[in-house]
Design a protein around this motif. Structure first.
Motif, PDB file in Angstrom:
ATOM      1  N   GLN A 121     -15.843  -6.644  47.484  1.00 32.71           N
ATOM      2  CA  GLN A 121     -16.500  -6.622  46.082  1.00 32.71           C
ATOM      3  C   GLN A 121     -17.514  -7.419  45.850  1.00 32.71           C
ATOM      4  OE1 GLN A 121     -15.369  -3.991  44.807  1.00 32.71           O
ATOM      5  NE2 GLN A 121     -13.202  -4.531  43.558  1.00 32.71           N
ATOM      6  N   LEU A 122     -17.876  -8.016  44.572  1.00 32.65           N
ATOM      7  CA  LEU A 122     -19.134  -8.760  44.502  1.00 32.65           C
ATOM      8  C   LEU A 122     -19.241 -10.077  45.167  1.00 32.65           C
ATOM      9  CD1 LEU A 122     -19.986  -8.222  40.541  1.00 32.65           C
ATOM     10  CD2 LEU A 122     -21.253  -7.349  42.554  1.00 32.65           C
TER      11      LEU A 122
ATOM     12  N   MET B 117     -17.490  -5.941  35.917  1.00 28.97           N
ATOM     13  CA  MET B 117     -18.680  -6.717  36.883  1.00 28.97           C
ATOM     14  C   MET B 117     -18.338  -8.039  36.892  1.00 28.97           C
ATOM     15  SD  MET B 117     -22.844  -6.771  37.120  1.00 28.97           S
ATOM     16  CE  MET B 117     -22.952  -4.662  36.795  1.00 28.97           C
TER      17      MET B 117
ATOM     18  N   TYR C  68     -15.936  -8.546  38.899  1.00 32.82           N
ATOM     19  CA  TYR C  68     -15.325  -8.767  40.395  1.00 32.82           C
ATOM     20  C   TYR C  68     -15.756  -7.485  40.958  1.00 32.82           C
ATOM     21  CZ  TYR C  68     -12.198 -12.411  38.742  1.00 32.82           C
ATOM     22  OH  TYR C  68     -11.743 -13.650  38.205  1.00 32.82           O
TER      23      TYR C  68
ATOM     24  N   ALA D 216     -17.701  -4.218  42.761  1.00 33.16           N
ATOM     25  CA  ALA D 216     -18.771  -3.871  42.964  1.00 33.16           C
ATOM     26  C   ALA D 216     -19.450  -2.722  42.416  1.00 33.16           C
ATOM     27  CB  ALA D 216     -18.967  -3.786  44.760  1.00 33.16           C
TER      28      ALA D 216
END
Lengths: 103, 554
Positions: B48-49, B415, B417, B419
């Motif tokens: 993820q981010l 956003m 967490y 992607a």
């Protein structure tokens, strides 16, 4: 007509930890966007991305992200990239808790 | 509930061993990321981010106390002390490190859990009504069917490379709490002339192209369940579009070919494969059914409940919103809110998970459920035990009395967490809940479903929210689009877009205007937001959202 080139940084996530990292002038990976090399032309950008792709043992999913020049180093231009320098907004987790960004 | 047999146990352990070796080969460079990615996704591991994310299946939302305690242990040992319950009855850990994931999977296997097929183009975790086995309006418990489907779909060799993901939900009640009409296949247990069967709904889904499912078979005999389901997935597996991922889901296949043609093809396939199902599937189903036998309900006195209800207004408020009628008159279904005003919808700390596990063990026949609405349920509680349960919940910040109200918001991770997200959803949910808590009006407002997604993929089910909010990126700024009139139940409907989006600063006041305006529009306290919307149409609600447009037109 191709879009005019805007300054970029190379960013990715670390293979083992998964956290966001940025590529520096010396070719290291830093947890701070402000440490990154700000790339000003398309050919260098392409080259740096290829170099990053060769480091699959360190990072995953390298890409070029827009950034802008500031006194303390590159700054994000888009909110998504800004979030990646901090962490989530609902808890003080991630970079905002783990590292100190230059101000 | 279902317990793994030796086969299940060996299968899950073998997958962990395989994945452990795959992780090692990725780290030592023998596997490229392109080779590794499909392998990690098959085991529920996303990048993820800010970190990896492990999505763990909670089949049909059912957990026992030992499993819940293990989730707490995993959260503390390998994550940051909490977990996030999702809109498909899964739990997500947001901060695992790659090297730790095989150990996490082993810890899950210790309690009969896994993360297999929680990602990728496979048949995903089968979801079900979170009140299964307890609801007063239930025809039959949907979980044996869901467990049968889980076993059939897990590692099914024909369905490991589907055109896209495939989601199945099962409901056993007249009221649909499982969002069956927004699934690739929705199964509704129905009764006809005293015989139990299934209504098979196909081609529902949210995302980029939201569609309400269509009935493919109004009454499928019980014995035909697996061959028929296999026929549906097989037909789509061949017909589904692999050239364009936005057109690959079965809803598009049904839309492009028509339900009659799909029905014809499915019946043809069904006739062909049916003889191969020689009865083992039916035997297995009745074997599974034994695991889901109703617990022995206590006949003790419910007096402590009546007393607390009369004397304690906080308990009464909680009882009025968070309890649902149980099939046994002395019992109740408790929905524990994971939506404390200002908190992240669906998040529970390890400590809260342990409290919930203890309550289930002491008072709830060792059963817990996770709802797609991101709350936790104690399905079988004797009414006499409710005051003690309420006290324990209060002590752990779990006694928020807001189930079904404006602050009981579904929100995807957005956003913060994810992607894929185009905007944040959690802060919007937090701010709406906090605002309506300040106004002290949420009980007066009554039943209202707000659902928020941080991108077009619609994990936050915004299309079927009475008020849906979709977060987008508009020219480099977070922007929130509102849909109105959606419905996730048996009267399912896709909400209509109200108009231009709102900035992050504008969206909370806009929702406040909308909800406060509804109070003036309704015919009385009994007319819910959705009923008022259906009676009046969108115009007066749009006028509330866009007062300037109305002023300009006048």
């Amino acid at each position: 007509m191709p879009r005019p080139f805007t300054p970029k940084v190379v960013t990715a996530n670390r293979l083992l930890e998964g956290d966001a990292v940025w590529r520096t002038v010396t070719g290291d990976w830093s947890p701070r966007l402000s440490d990154a090399e700000l790339i000003e032309d398309a050919r260098t950008a392409e080259l740096r991305l290829l170099e990053a792709a060769a480091e699959a043992h360190l990072v995953v999913g390298a890409y070029l992200a827009d950034a802008t020049k500031a006194e303390t180093g590159p700054k994000p231009t888009h909110f998504r990239e800004a979030f990646r320098t901090r962490g989530p907004s609902n808890y003080a987790h991630g970079k905002q808790a783990d590292i100190q960004e230059k101000t | 509930m279902y317990h793994y047999n030796d086969f299940d146990e060996a299968f899950v352990r073998e997958r962990v061993t395989q994945f452990r070796a795959q992780v090692e080969r990725r780290i030592d460079g023998s596997l490229t990321e392109d080779e590794f990615k499909p392998l990690r996704l098959m085991n529920g591991l996303y990048l993820q981010l800010h970190a990896y994310m492990l999505r763990v299946a909670i089949p049909y939302g059912t957990l026992n106390s030992a499993q819940m305690r293990q989730l707490a242990m995993i959260a503390e040992r390998w994550d940051k002390g909490y977990g996030h319950f999702t809109t498909r009855q899964n739990i997500q850990f947001n901060w695992p490190r790659l090297r730790d994931v095989p150990d996490m999977l082993d810890a899950l296997a210790d309690v009969g859990m896994h993360a297999i097929q929680t990602s990728g183009n496979t048949i995903r975790n089968v979801t079900a009504d979170h009140f299964a086995g307890a609801a007063a309006d239930e025809i039959a418990d949907p979980r044996p069917v869901a467990e049968l489907l889980r076993q059939w779909s897990t590692d099914h060799p024909q369905f490991q490379f589907l055109p896209r993901k495939f989601k199945i939900a099962v409901s056993g009640s007249r009221h649909d709490r499982a969002v069956t009409r927004a699934h690739d296949i929705g199964l509704e247990i129905v009764e006809k002339d005293g015989e139990i069967g299934y209504r098979v709904i196909v081609g529902g889904g949210l995302g980029r192209t939201p569609m309400i499912g269509k009935v493919l078979r109004d009454f499928l005999p019980q014995a035909d369940l697996l061959p028929y389901t296999e026929a549906v997935v097989s037909v789509w597996n061949l017909l589904g579009r692999r050239d364009n991922k936005y057109k690959s889901r079965i809803k598009i296949t049904v839309h492009e070919h028509g339900i009659e043609e799909i029905s014809r093809l499915v019946e043809e396939e069904f006739q062909q494969i049916r003889p191969g199902f020689a009865g083992f599937d039916r035997g297995l189903l009745s074997h599974i059914e034994h695991f889901f036998a109703a617990p022995a309900f206590s006949e003790k006195s419910a007096a402590p409940y009546d007393e607390a209800y009369q004397t304690d207004p906080v308990f009464r408020s909680w009882a009025d919103t968070n309890l649902t009628e149980h099939r046994h008159p002395n019992h109740a279904i408790v929905t524990v809110s994971l939506k404390k005003h200002g908190a992240t919808p669906g998040d529970a700390s390890a400590e809260q998970m342990r409290v919930l596990a203890d309550l289930a063990e002491h008072y709830g026949h060792d059963e817990l459920r996770i709802s797609h609405e991101q709350n936790v349920i104690l399905p079988h509680v004797h009414k006499g035990d409710l005051p003690a349960i309420h006290d324990a919940l209060k002590a752990s910040d779990l006694a928020t009395a807001n189930i079904g109200l404006v602050s009981d918001i579904i929100a995807c991770p957005g956003m913060d967490y994810c992607a894929l997200a185009t905007a944040r959803s959690i802060p919007i949910a937090q701010q709406i809940a906090t605002r309506f808590d300040e106004l002290k009006l949420e009980h007066d407002i009554g039943a209202l479903k707000i659902k928020i997604s941080g991108c077009i993929n619609a994990c936050g089910h915004h299309h079927v929210g009475h008020i849906g909010i979709l977060g987008l990126d508009r020219a480099g700024l977070e922007n929130y689009q509102v849909t109105l009139g959606g419905d996730h139940t048996e009267t399912a409907a896709i909400g209509e877009r109200a108009g231009p989006g709102f900035s992050a600063d504008e969206i909370i006041p806009a929702i406040e205007r909308l909800v406060m305006g509804y109070l003036d529009l309704r015919e009385g306290r009994d007319e819910t937001f959705l009923e008022a919307y259906r009676r009046l149409g969108p115009a007066p609600f749009k006028a509330l959202l866009y007062p300037e447009a109305k002023a300009n037109a006048a």
